[in-house]
Design a protein around this motif. Structure first.
Motif, PDB file in Angstrom:
ATOM      1  N   ASN A  58      -4.699   0.857  13.758  1.00 38.98           N
ATOM      2  CA  ASN A  58      -5.543  -0.301  13.474  1.00 38.98           C
ATOM      3  C   ASN A  58      -6.125  -0.260  12.063  1.00 38.98           C
ATOM      4  OD1 ASN A  58      -5.100  -1.416  15.995  1.00 38.98           O
ATOM      5  ND2 ASN A  58      -6.896  -0.424  16.926  1.00 38.98           N
ATOM      6  N   HIS A  59      -6.700   0.905  11.695  1.00 37.08           N
ATOM      7  CA  HIS A  59      -7.303   1.018  10.364  1.00 37.08           C
ATOM      8  C   HIS A  59      -6.265   0.896   9.243  1.00 37.08           C
ATOM      9  CE1 HIS A  59     -11.319   1.724  11.774  1.00 37.08           C
ATOM     10  NE2 HIS A  59     -10.998   2.840  12.442  1.00 37.08           N
ATOM     11  N   THR A  60      -5.084   1.454   9.472  1.00 42.67           N
ATOM     12  CA  THR A  60      -4.034   1.369   8.443  1.00 42.67           C
ATOM     13  C   THR A  60      -3.549  -0.067   8.276  1.00 42.67           C
ATOM     14  OG1 THR A  60      -3.327   3.624   8.997  1.00 42.67           O
ATOM     15  CG2 THR A  60      -1.822   2.291   7.677  1.00 42.67           C
ATOM     16  N   LEU A  61      -3.295  -0.739   9.408  1.00 44.67           N
ATOM     17  CA  LEU A  61      -2.844  -2.136   9.332  1.00 44.67           C
ATOM     18  C   LEU A  61      -3.909  -3.021   8.696  1.00 44.67           C
ATOM     19  CD1 LEU A  61      -1.012  -2.632  12.763  1.00 44.67           C
ATOM     20  CD2 LEU A  61       0.017  -2.488  10.492  1.00 44.67           C
ATOM     21  N   ARG A  62      -5.181  -2.748   9.042  1.00 40.39           N
ATOM     22  CA  ARG A  62      -6.261  -3.547   8.453  1.00 40.39           C
ATOM     23  C   ARG A  62      -6.302  -3.351   6.945  1.00 40.39           C
ATOM     24  NH1 ARG A  62     -10.136  -1.807  11.336  1.00 40.39           N
ATOM     25  NH2 ARG A  62     -10.016  -3.431  12.937  1.00 40.39           N
ATOM     26  N   ALA A  63      -6.127  -2.117   6.500  1.00 39.98           N
ATOM     27  CA  ALA A  63      -6.134  -1.839   5.055  1.00 39.98           C
ATOM     28  C   ALA A  63      -4.967  -2.528   4.356  1.00 39.98           C
ATOM     29  CB  ALA A  63      -6.076  -0.334   4.814  1.00 39.98           C
ATOM     30  N   ILE A  64      -3.780  -2.526   5.014  1.00 34.41           N
ATOM     31  CA  ILE A  64      -2.605  -3.196   4.439  1.00 34.41           C
ATOM     32  C   ILE A  64      -2.860  -4.704   4.329  1.00 34.41           C
ATOM     33  CG2 ILE A  64      -0.191  -3.793   4.845  1.00 34.41           C
ATOM     34  CD1 ILE A  64       0.166  -1.041   6.138  1.00 34.41           C
TER      35      ILE A  64
ATOM     36  N   MET B 220       0.847  -1.191   0.000  1.00 31.81           N
ATOM     37  CA  MET B 220       0.000   0.000   0.000  1.00 31.81           C
ATOM     38  C   MET B 220       0.885   1.244   0.000  1.00 31.81           C
ATOM     39  SD  MET B 220      -2.992   1.108   2.672  1.00 31.81           S
ATOM     40  CE  MET B 220      -4.241   0.170   1.817  1.00 31.81           C
ATOM     41  N   LYS B 221       0.508   2.221  -0.786  1.00 31.31           N
ATOM     42  CA  LYS B 221       1.275   3.454  -0.885  1.00 31.31           C
ATOM     43  C   LYS B 221       0.686   4.523   0.049  1.00 31.31           C
ATOM     44  CE  LYS B 221       2.657   2.640  -5.698  1.00 31.31           C
ATOM     45  NZ  LYS B 221       2.128   1.282  -5.761  1.00 31.31           N
ATOM     46  N   VAL B 222       1.487   5.578   0.281  1.00 35.97           N
ATOM     47  CA  VAL B 222       1.050   6.651   1.180  1.00 35.97           C
ATOM     48  C   VAL B 222      -0.232   7.300   0.659  1.00 35.97           C
ATOM     49  CG1 VAL B 222       1.650   8.910   2.115  1.00 35.97           C
ATOM     50  CG2 VAL B 222       3.384   7.111   2.030  1.00 35.97           C
ATOM     51  N   ASN B 223      -0.301   7.526  -0.660  1.00 34.14           N
ATOM     52  CA  ASN B 223      -1.504   8.167  -1.191  1.00 34.14           C
ATOM     53  C   ASN B 223      -2.746   7.293  -1.033  1.00 34.14           C
ATOM     54  OD1 ASN B 223      -0.946   6.264  -3.154  1.00 34.14           O
ATOM     55  ND2 ASN B 223      -0.265   7.766  -4.667  1.00 34.14           N
ATOM     56  N   GLU B 224      -2.555   5.955  -0.941  1.00 34.51           N
ATOM     57  CA  GLU B 224      -3.683   5.060  -0.704  1.00 34.51           C
ATOM     58  C   GLU B 224      -4.124   5.106   0.762  1.00 34.51           C
ATOM     59  OE1 GLU B 224      -3.151   1.473  -3.931  1.00 34.51           O
ATOM     60  OE2 GLU B 224      -1.704   1.555  -2.287  1.00 34.51           O
ATOM     61  N   VAL B 225      -3.163   5.324   1.661  1.00 33.60           N
ATOM     62  CA  VAL B 225      -3.499   5.473   3.082  1.00 33.60           C
ATOM     63  C   VAL B 225      -4.422   6.678   3.269  1.00 33.60           C
ATOM     64  CG1 VAL B 225      -2.562   5.972   5.381  1.00 33.60           C
ATOM     65  CG2 VAL B 225      -1.387   4.350   3.872  1.00 33.60           C
ATOM     66  N   LEU B 226      -4.162   7.736   2.508  1.00 33.34           N
ATOM     67  CA  LEU B 226      -4.971   8.948   2.621  1.00 33.34           C
ATOM     68  C   LEU B 226      -6.417   8.736   2.175  1.00 33.34           C
ATOM     69  CD1 LEU B 226      -2.364  11.542   1.257  1.00 33.34           C
ATOM     70  CD2 LEU B 226      -3.094  11.257   3.633  1.00 33.34           C
ATOM     71  N   THR B 227      -6.670   7.648   1.432  1.00 31.36           N
ATOM     72  CA  THR B 227      -8.027   7.409   0.940  1.00 31.36           C
ATOM     73  C   THR B 227      -8.817   6.429   1.805  1.00 31.36           C
ATOM     74  OG1 THR B 227      -7.285   5.589  -0.491  1.00 31.36           O
ATOM     75  CG2 THR B 227      -7.234   7.819  -1.429  1.00 31.36           C
ATOM     76  N   ILE B 228      -8.219   5.944   2.897  1.00 32.48           N
ATOM     77  CA  ILE B 228      -8.939   5.024   3.784  1.00 32.48           C
ATOM     78  C   ILE B 228     -10.133   5.757   4.400  1.00 32.48           C
ATOM     79  CG2 ILE B 228      -8.777   3.592   5.860  1.00 32.48           C
ATOM     80  CD1 ILE B 228      -5.795   3.209   5.237  1.00 32.48           C
ATOM     81  N   SER B 229     -11.328   5.211   4.222  1.00 30.62           N
ATOM     82  CA  SER B 229     -12.563   5.916   4.621  1.00 30.62           C
ATOM     83  C   SER B 229     -12.613   6.231   6.113  1.00 30.62           C
ATOM     84  CB  SER B 229     -13.783   5.091   4.216  1.00 30.62           C
ATOM     85  OG  SER B 229     -13.741   3.809   4.836  1.00 30.62           O
ATOM     86  N   HIS B 230     -12.098   5.326   6.947  1.00 31.04           N
ATOM     87  CA  HIS B 230     -12.157   5.537   8.396  1.00 31.04           C
ATOM     88  C   HIS B 230     -11.155   6.584   8.876  1.00 31.04           C
ATOM     89  CE1 HIS B 230     -13.996   1.504   7.951  1.00 31.04           C
ATOM     90  NE2 HIS B 230     -14.756   1.908   8.974  1.00 31.04           N
ATOM     91  N   LEU B 231     -10.266   6.996   7.981  1.00 31.20           N
ATOM     92  CA  LEU B 231      -9.236   7.963   8.370  1.00 31.20           C
ATOM     93  C   LEU B 231      -9.439   9.301   7.657  1.00 31.20           C
ATOM     94  CD1 LEU B 231      -6.066   5.643   8.343  1.00 31.20           C
ATOM     95  CD2 LEU B 231      -7.606   6.165  10.246  1.00 31.20           C
ATOM     96  N   ALA B 232     -10.689   9.628   7.379  1.00 28.66           N
ATOM     97  CA  ALA B 232     -10.968  10.894   6.707  1.00 28.66           C
ATOM     98  C   ALA B 232     -10.507  12.067   7.564  1.00 28.66           C
ATOM     99  CB  ALA B 232     -12.467  11.013   6.431  1.00 28.66           C
ATOM    100  N   GLY B 233      -9.972  13.085   6.903  1.00 23.32           N
ATOM    101  CA  GLY B 233      -9.499  14.263   7.627  1.00 23.32           C
ATOM    102  C   GLY B 233      -7.994  14.379   7.625  1.00 23.32           C
TER     103      GLY B 233
END
Length: 533
Positions: free
Chosen positions: A118-124, A1-14
């Motif tokens: 948690n949300h980032t690791l789950r997305a990865i 997963m790339k940094v720009n994809e982390v920014l699109t995780i729905s639970h991490l809006a903002g």
């Protein structure tokens, strides 16, 4: 997963990128929280670090040291929760991050660090699971192609369509093994280059002349041989889906090629056994030979030229086993080279030698020149790819396959003639030996024994003119027993010749009109020249 994809995780809006936006393509493999000021020694490549910046609230300039260290260790990025302990990120830190293309992300106050981790690791993990699922499905798809008997060419075509790039399977010498059924453009001219067989990870090469890039993925073929999937264009390391697809294709191709290689080895063994028994005279009849030869597409009513090759010895003094292994590699390569040549060239191996049986067609104007040009081509290739020289002995044309047995022996003799002259990288054509050459092959004691038996009475006689008798006898036999011609050459009267010949017959106790006697005397006189020059 790339940094720009982390920014699109729905639970991490903002989350907002505030510096180093050009570096948002960095790969994120793990997430860590900064809970101590001495975090730098514990950083890892592709690690995404989040912090409240509590340890920098009194010394914000130390963020410069952290950013510098993280960039040097190829970390993914830094996420800071501002407006809690640190009001804002200092401008000099932002400038450094922009300069280093190192992403700095501002975190919203409402998200806890634990939630972000948690949300980032789950997305990865979700992305990894999706990739593994894709890999499994891709493997099944490619395996199905092979199991249905469509072959490697169809698999390569399918792979090319999936990744939308031209694909070719090559060996470590950049020589094509397979390419898709459809005609794809492969403008890369890389003949003569050698890829190390120990390569285990993909590499990218750039061709200076064409300014094109290709990526090579290793494909295991055998213990000493490796192939490569050549993809036109560069495959980025971060493009996991394409890399996974190619790797699955490489795995399936590897098993398919190993199976084909085993079948070829079995067929090669049968072919070599046949030629071994044929050359050793094991078969009981000509009919059996012709029938067995036809199984290997060797027709009896066909003209052939036989060439026997052997790798020249070098100064490294390898063991017998090492020489055989080297010869196997070189002969396997040579067999691949001649397999595409027309007219057909049949290839066999026997011990440390290889045998090339050229089919000679009526359309060939100069068969010997054609064979020599092919052998020169093989010598050049072997020298280029393996750094070895190879020499050949070549027979004359035979008119049936049954005559190949003698042609093979002639080619072996020709090869030995070159070795006797201590030559290397030669092509020696067989020539018929004269009597003196044949005599040199007989042990000295046996020659002397034959000479003694045939000419001892004449040579040991007490007659004063024994040498005269021998000279007369020699000229008489050379002139095919013509009295007048003998007299002319010796400058004597013909009656003198008659007297001397009758004297020789009396001493030898044999008639010179007997063909067997004259043949033995001719050979004995040749031996005399060899033993007593």
């Amino acid at each position: 997963m790339k940094v720009n994809e982390v920014l699109t995780i729905s639970h991490l809006a903002g989350m907002t990128i505030i510096a180093g936006e050009s570096g948002t393509g960095r790969e994120v493999e793990s997430v860590n929280m900064m809970d101590a000021p001495d975090i730098i020694p514990f950083l890892h490549a592709n690690e995404f670090l989040i912090t409240t910046a509590y340890h920098f609230k009194d010394q914000p300039y130390k963020l410069i040291e952290l950013i510098q260290a993280m960039a040097e260790q190829s970390c993914a990025g830094l996420a800071i929760k501002t407006k809690r302990f640190l009001e804002k990120v200092p401008p000099e830190v932002i400038n450094l991050a922009n300069e280093l293309a190192f992403p700095i992300i501002e975190l919203p106050l409402e998200l806890s660090l634990g939630e972000i981790v948690n949300h980032t690791l789950r997305a990865i993990l979700d992305q990894r699971a999706a990739e593994l699922t894709l890999a499994l499905e891709t493997h099944k798809q490619f395996t199905k192609i092979i199991m249905e008997g469509k072959g490697i060419k169809f698999l390569l075509q399918d792979l090319s369509q999936v990744i939308r790039r031209p694909v070719q399977l090559i060996d470590q010498h950049f020589k094509p093994i397979y390419q898709p059924i459809t005609n794809l453009d492969f403008p890369l001219i890389l003949d003569g280059l050698h890829i190390p067989s120990i390569m285990t990870t993909p590499i990218s090469l750039s061709v200076r002349s064409t300014k094109q890039t290709c990526t090579l993925f290793p494909v295991h073929i055998s213990e000493r041989k490796k192939g490569f999937l050549m993809i036109i264009g560069e495959i980025e390391k971060t493009d996991h889906l394409i890399s996974l697809t190619i790797e699955q294709a490489a795995n399936v191709i590897s098993f398919a090629i190993m199976k084909e290689h085993a079948l070829r080895q079995q067929e090669r063994s049968k072919r070599n056994d046949f030629f071994l028994h044929f050359s050793d005279g094991t078969f009981s009849s000509h009919e059996e030979i012709i029938g067995r030869a036809a199984e290997f597409s060797l027709q009896n009513d066909q003209r052939y030229i036989c060439a026997v090759g052997k790798i020249d010895r070098d100064n490294h003094h390898p063991s017998f086993t090492e020489r055989l292994e080297k010869a196997d590699d070189i002969y396997d390569f040579m067999e691949g080279e001649v397999s595409v040549i027309t007219p057909c060239i049949h290839f066999f191996t026997k011990g440390e030698t290889c045998i090339l049986l050229f089919e000679i067609q009526e359309t060939l104007g100069a068969p010997s020149a054609y064979c020599e040009s092919t052998l020169l081509h093989l010598q050049e290739k072997v020298s280029t790819y393996f750094g070895n020289t190879i020499s050949f002995g070549v027979s004359h044309i035979t008119h049936t396959f049954l005559d190949v047995k003698k042609a093979y022996k002639d080619a072996v003799d020709a090869l030995a003639q070159g070795q006797f002259s201590k030559k290397i990288a030669y092509i020696q054509t067989y020539h018929t030996k004269d009597v003196m050459e044949l005599l040199r092959m007989v042990p000295h004691d046996e020659l002397k024994n034959f000479y003694t038996i045939v000419l001892s009475r004449l040579a040991d006689t007490n007659v004063e003119d024994d040498q005269t008798l021998l000279d007369t006898l020699s000229v008489y036999l050379e002139t095919h027993c013509q009295i007048s011609e003998t007299a002319k050459r010796l400058y004597v009267h013909r009656n003198t010749v008659i007297y001397r010949i009758e004297k020789c017959e009396e001493i030898l106790g044999k008639s010179l009109k007997d063909s067997e006697t004259t043949m033995q005397l001719r050979v004995a006189l040749r031996i005399k020249k060899s033993l007593f020059p």
